[in-house]
Design a protein around this motif. Sequence first.
Motif, PDB file in Angstrom:
ATOM      1  N   ASN A  59       0.811  -1.212   0.000  1.00  0.00           N
ATOM      2  CA  ASN A  59       0.000   0.000   0.000  1.00  0.00           C
ATOM      3  C   ASN A  59       0.847   1.266   0.000  1.00  0.00           C
ATOM      4  O   ASN A  59       0.454   2.280  -0.584  1.00  0.00           O
ATOM      5  CB  ASN A  59      -1.002  -0.017   1.158  1.00  0.00           C
ATOM      6  N   ALA A  60       2.020   1.230   0.612  1.00  0.00           N
ATOM      7  CA  ALA A  60       2.934   2.373   0.551  1.00  0.00           C
ATOM      8  C   ALA A  60       3.413   2.584  -0.884  1.00  0.00           C
ATOM      9  O   ALA A  60       3.490   3.727  -1.363  1.00  0.00           O
ATOM     10  CB  ALA A  60       4.117   2.164   1.491  1.00  0.00           C
ATOM     11  N   LEU A  61       3.723   1.494  -1.581  1.00  0.00           N
ATOM     12  CA  LEU A  61       4.139   1.601  -2.985  1.00  0.00           C
ATOM     13  C   LEU A  61       3.010   2.163  -3.845  1.00  0.00           C
ATOM     14  O   LEU A  61       3.227   2.998  -4.722  1.00  0.00           O
ATOM     15  CB  LEU A  61       4.563   0.223  -3.516  1.00  0.00           C
ATOM     16  N   ARG A  62       1.805   1.705  -3.595  1.00  0.00           N
ATOM     17  CA  ARG A  62       0.637   2.176  -4.348  1.00  0.00           C
ATOM     18  C   ARG A  62       0.344   3.646  -4.035  1.00  0.00           C
ATOM     19  O   ARG A  62       0.072   4.444  -4.930  1.00  0.00           O
ATOM     20  CB  ARG A  62      -0.579   1.294  -4.057  1.00  0.00           C
ATOM     21  N   LEU A 117      -7.151 -10.465 -11.004  1.00  0.00           N
ATOM     22  CA  LEU A 117      -6.301  -9.601 -11.823  1.00  0.00           C
ATOM     23  C   LEU A 117      -4.906 -10.166 -12.025  1.00  0.00           C
ATOM     24  O   LEU A 117      -4.304  -9.980 -13.069  1.00  0.00           O
ATOM     25  CB  LEU A 117      -6.214  -8.206 -11.202  1.00  0.00           C
ATOM     26  N   GLY A 118      -4.369 -10.857 -11.021  1.00  0.00           N
ATOM     27  CA  GLY A 118      -3.026 -11.394 -11.182  1.00  0.00           C
ATOM     28  C   GLY A 118      -2.609 -12.264 -10.017  1.00  0.00           C
ATOM     29  O   GLY A 118      -3.197 -12.218  -8.937  1.00  0.00           O
ATOM     30  N   GLU A 119      -1.591 -13.063 -10.272  1.00  0.00           N
ATOM     31  CA  GLU A 119      -1.006 -13.925  -9.247  1.00  0.00           C
ATOM     32  C   GLU A 119       0.501 -13.857  -9.378  1.00  0.00           C
ATOM     33  O   GLU A 119       1.045 -13.945 -10.481  1.00  0.00           O
ATOM     34  CB  GLU A 119      -1.476 -15.367  -9.447  1.00  0.00           C
ATOM     35  N   LEU A 120       1.176 -13.684  -8.257  1.00  0.00           N
ATOM     36  CA  LEU A 120       2.633 -13.700  -8.211  1.00  0.00           C
ATOM     37  C   LEU A 120       3.063 -14.845  -7.313  1.00  0.00           C
ATOM     38  O   LEU A 120       2.445 -15.088  -6.273  1.00  0.00           O
ATOM     39  CB  LEU A 120       3.184 -12.380  -7.661  1.00  0.00           C
ATOM     40  N   LEU A 132       9.001  -9.131  -2.200  1.00  0.00           N
ATOM     41  CA  LEU A 132       8.277  -8.006  -2.794  1.00  0.00           C
ATOM     42  C   LEU A 132       9.219  -7.139  -3.626  1.00  0.00           C
ATOM     43  O   LEU A 132       8.871  -6.722  -4.743  1.00  0.00           O
ATOM     44  CB  LEU A 132       7.599  -7.170  -1.701  1.00  0.00           C
ATOM     45  N   ALA A 133      10.401  -6.879  -3.112  1.00  0.00           N
ATOM     46  CA  ALA A 133      11.380  -6.068  -3.861  1.00  0.00           C
ATOM     47  C   ALA A 133      11.753  -6.748  -5.176  1.00  0.00           C
ATOM     48  O   ALA A 133      11.881  -6.088  -6.210  1.00  0.00           O
ATOM     49  CB  ALA A 133      12.627  -5.826  -3.003  1.00  0.00           C
ATOM     50  N   THR A 134      11.900  -8.063  -5.159  1.00  0.00           N
ATOM     51  CA  THR A 134      12.212  -8.808  -6.380  1.00  0.00           C
ATOM     52  C   THR A 134      11.057  -8.713  -7.361  1.00  0.00           C
ATOM     53  O   THR A 134      11.261  -8.494  -8.559  1.00  0.00           O
ATOM     54  CB  THR A 134      12.524 -10.279  -6.045  1.00  0.00           C
ATOM     55  N   TRP A 135       9.830  -8.858  -6.878  1.00  0.00           N
ATOM     56  CA  TRP A 135       8.668  -8.733  -7.751  1.00  0.00           C
ATOM     57  C   TRP A 135       8.604  -7.338  -8.367  1.00  0.00           C
ATOM     58  O   TRP A 135       8.268  -7.184  -9.535  1.00  0.00           O
ATOM     59  CB  TRP A 135       7.379  -9.016  -6.975  1.00  0.00           C
ATOM     60  N   MET A 136       8.951  -6.326  -7.593  1.00  0.00           N
ATOM     61  CA  MET A 136       8.889  -4.947  -8.097  1.00  0.00           C
ATOM     62  C   MET A 136       9.944  -4.661  -9.155  1.00  0.00           C
ATOM     63  O   MET A 136       9.814  -3.712  -9.919  1.00  0.00           O
ATOM     64  CB  MET A 136       9.016  -3.960  -6.929  1.00  0.00           C
ATOM     65  N   GLU A 137      10.978  -5.482  -9.239  1.00  0.00           N
ATOM     66  CA  GLU A 137      12.015  -5.292 -10.255  1.00  0.00           C
ATOM     67  C   GLU A 137      11.559  -5.718 -11.644  1.00  0.00           C
ATOM     68  O   GLU A 137      12.124  -5.289 -12.637  1.00  0.00           O
ATOM     69  CB  GLU A 137      13.279  -6.061  -9.869  1.00  0.00           C
ATOM     70  N   PRO A 139       8.849  -5.644 -14.624  1.00  0.00           N
ATOM     71  CA  PRO A 139       7.696  -4.842 -15.059  1.00  0.00           C
ATOM     72  C   PRO A 139       6.371  -5.601 -15.019  1.00  0.00           C
ATOM     73  O   PRO A 139       5.355  -5.032 -14.600  1.00  0.00           O
ATOM     74  CB  PRO A 139       8.064  -4.437 -16.487  1.00  0.00           C
ATOM     75  N   ASP A 140       6.349  -6.854 -15.440  1.00  0.00           N
ATOM     76  CA  ASP A 140       5.100  -7.619 -15.432  1.00  0.00           C
ATOM     77  C   ASP A 140       4.594  -7.848 -14.009  1.00  0.00           C
ATOM     78  O   ASP A 140       3.398  -7.719 -13.740  1.00  0.00           O
ATOM     79  CB  ASP A 140       5.279  -8.971 -16.128  1.00  0.00           C
ATOM     80  N   MET A 141       5.493  -8.210 -13.109  1.00  0.00           N
ATOM     81  CA  MET A 141       5.098  -8.464 -11.728  1.00  0.00           C
ATOM     82  C   MET A 141       4.717  -7.167 -11.022  1.00  0.00           C
ATOM     83  O   MET A 141       3.741  -7.130 -10.257  1.00  0.00           O
ATOM     84  CB  MET A 141       6.213  -9.184 -10.980  1.00  0.00           C
ATOM     85  N   ARG A 142       5.470  -6.119 -11.296  1.00  0.00           N
ATOM     86  CA  ARG A 142       5.155  -4.808 -10.724  1.00  0.00           C
ATOM     87  C   ARG A 142       3.759  -4.379 -11.169  1.00  0.00           C
ATOM     88  O   ARG A 142       2.992  -3.794 -10.395  1.00  0.00           O
ATOM     89  CB  ARG A 142       6.208  -3.786 -11.152  1.00  0.00           C
TER      90      ARG A 142
END
Length: 185
Positions: A59-62, A117-120, A132-137, A139-142
């Motif tokens: 939520n902070a990222l959003r 909408l999506g699954e990681l 989470l940091a790896t997912w944010m790296e 583009p598709d996962m972010r």
Amino acid sequence: MNRRTILMMGGAAVALSACMPSMGAGPKLGPDGKPLPQVYNTAAQGTGVIEYRLLDSVNALRQARGMGPLTFNSQLNAAAATHSRDMSVQNRPWHFGSDGSSPLERVRRVGYQGKLLGELISETFETELETLATWMESPDMRGVILDPAATDIGFAWFQEANGKIWWTLVTGTNAMGMPIAGLTG
């Protein structure tokens, strides 16, 4: 030398040895020379700590991008938990269940009425924040995490005895596209 002098010298040697770095200190190395992963004990974190630390971070990222917050949905949490355990059984990180189920089928099975909408997913020894940091790296996962249509989140993991963790994060939007009050746990 008398006994007293020997004892004093021995005591001084012990005291000095405490100041010297030990030969076994530092990370343990694997056969490839790289540090072995440290076990992240999820059970020691306490009930709800990991889940809400991840939710707060998402939520902070959003919020930093002007997006609304996500709220936990118990049905999406259940779908994520089932898939995390199933990936461990299959011993591979992938989006299909051992019964051939897709993410869409899994969220429907638990009664989720919104739109998936999506699954990681991840297989790692890392913490939820490192994952989470790896997912944010990527583009598709972010894009899954920062999807402006998302209102709901499900998040769970399964940790094996050897410390390996299977993470699953699922996002969706409820049927009306608005957060449903009271679904925070």
